[in-house]
Design a protein around this motif. Structure first.
Motif, mmCIF file in Angstrom:
data_model
loop_
_atom_site.group_PDB
_atom_site.id
_atom_site.type_symbol
_atom_site.label_atom_id
_atom_site.label_comp_id
_atom_site.label_asym_id
_atom_site.label_seq_id
_atom_site.Cartn_x
_atom_site.Cartn_y
_atom_site.Cartn_z
ATOM 1 N N ASP A 60 0.836 -1.187 0.000
ATOM 2 C CA ASP A 60 0.000 0.000 0.000
ATOM 3 C C ASP A 60 0.879 1.249 0.000
ATOM 4 O O ASP A 60 1.860 1.331 0.749
ATOM 5 N N SER A 61 0.530 2.240 -0.830
ATOM 6 C CA SER A 61 1.370 3.436 -0.940
ATOM 7 C C SER A 61 1.396 4.227 0.360
ATOM 8 O O SER A 61 2.419 4.809 0.721
ATOM 9 N N SER A 62 0.281 4.270 1.092
ATOM 10 C CA SER A 62 0.290 5.005 2.361
ATOM 11 C C SER A 62 1.172 4.297 3.391
ATOM 12 O O SER A 62 1.857 4.942 4.186
ATOM 13 N N THR A 63 1.185 2.968 3.364
ATOM 14 C CA THR A 63 2.065 2.223 4.271
ATOM 15 C C THR A 63 3.525 2.483 3.917
ATOM 16 O O THR A 63 4.359 2.674 4.803
ATOM 17 N N GLN A 64 3.827 2.501 2.634
ATOM 18 C CA GLN A 64 5.199 2.793 2.208
ATOM 19 C C GLN A 64 5.602 4.206 2.626
ATOM 20 O O GLN A 64 6.737 4.433 3.053
ATOM 21 N N ALA A 65 4.695 5.166 2.512
ATOM 22 C CA ALA A 65 5.011 6.540 2.908
ATOM 23 C C ALA A 65 5.271 6.637 4.403
ATOM 24 O O ALA A 65 6.217 7.308 4.842
ATOM 25 N N LEU A 66 4.444 5.965 5.219
ATOM 26 C CA LEU A 66 4.669 5.988 6.672
ATOM 27 C C LEU A 66 5.988 5.320 7.043
ATOM 28 O O LEU A 66 6.704 5.790 7.926
ATOM 29 N N GLU A 67 6.310 4.223 6.369
ATOM 30 C CA GLU A 67 7.581 3.546 6.623
ATOM 31 C C GLU A 67 8.753 4.462 6.256
ATOM 32 O O GLU A 67 9.753 4.531 6.964
#
Length: 153
Positions: A60-67
């Motif tokens: 998920d792009s939002s998960t990648q951004a948070l990571e």
């Protein structure tokens, strides 16, 4: 005749733009900085992908951004783990925050004292009195007007 003069002036103007044999030496923009030699990067011990495993780029792009921004969950310190253990964090229901925020959740009645405090008339506290178990009674407070009842619809 006039167009011939205009064409002649245009030809002379364009002829002046060719340089006329003036060969100016210009700096080479690529010679300003040194180029680093190409180097093969190290292997970093990458494992080949397993057949049938999901691709890591498909997260998920939002998960990648948070990571990328926060680097994942930080390890908890010993005092924080002890505090959470004493507070019963392991017994908490997983969806409790969603349940508390729902409109169907009823508020807990805090009792008559809380209702009296909330319903107290506005004022600066000039007439406030505190009493203790004393022999002499405290002076009576001046009466304050009752708030007018609000019309109910």
């Amino acid at each position: 005749m006039r167009s011939v003069i205009v064409l002649g002036a245009a030809a002379l103007t364009l002829a002046g733009c060719t340089g006329g044999g003036l060969d100016r030496a210009r700096p080479d923009e690529f010679a300003v900085a040194r180029r680093a030699p190409l180097v093969v990067p190290p292997d970093f011990a990458l494992a080949p992908p397993a057949p049938g495993a999901p691709r890591p780029q498909e997260a998920d792009s939002s998960t990648q951004a948070l990571e990328a921004m926060f680097g994942g969950p930080a390890p908890r310190s010993a005092p924080e783990q002890a505090t959470l253990g004493n507070a019963g964090a392991a017994r908490a229901m997983p969806g409790i925050r969603s349940e508390v925020g729902s409109p169907e959740t009823n508020a807990v009645d805090k009792g008559a004292v809380t209702r009296d405090i909330i319903a107290a008339p506005e004022g600066d506290g000039q007439d406030a009195r505190a009493s203790t178990t004393a022999v002499t009674p405290a002076p009576a407070a001046t009466p304050t007007p009752e708030p007018s009842p609000t019309p109910q619809s």
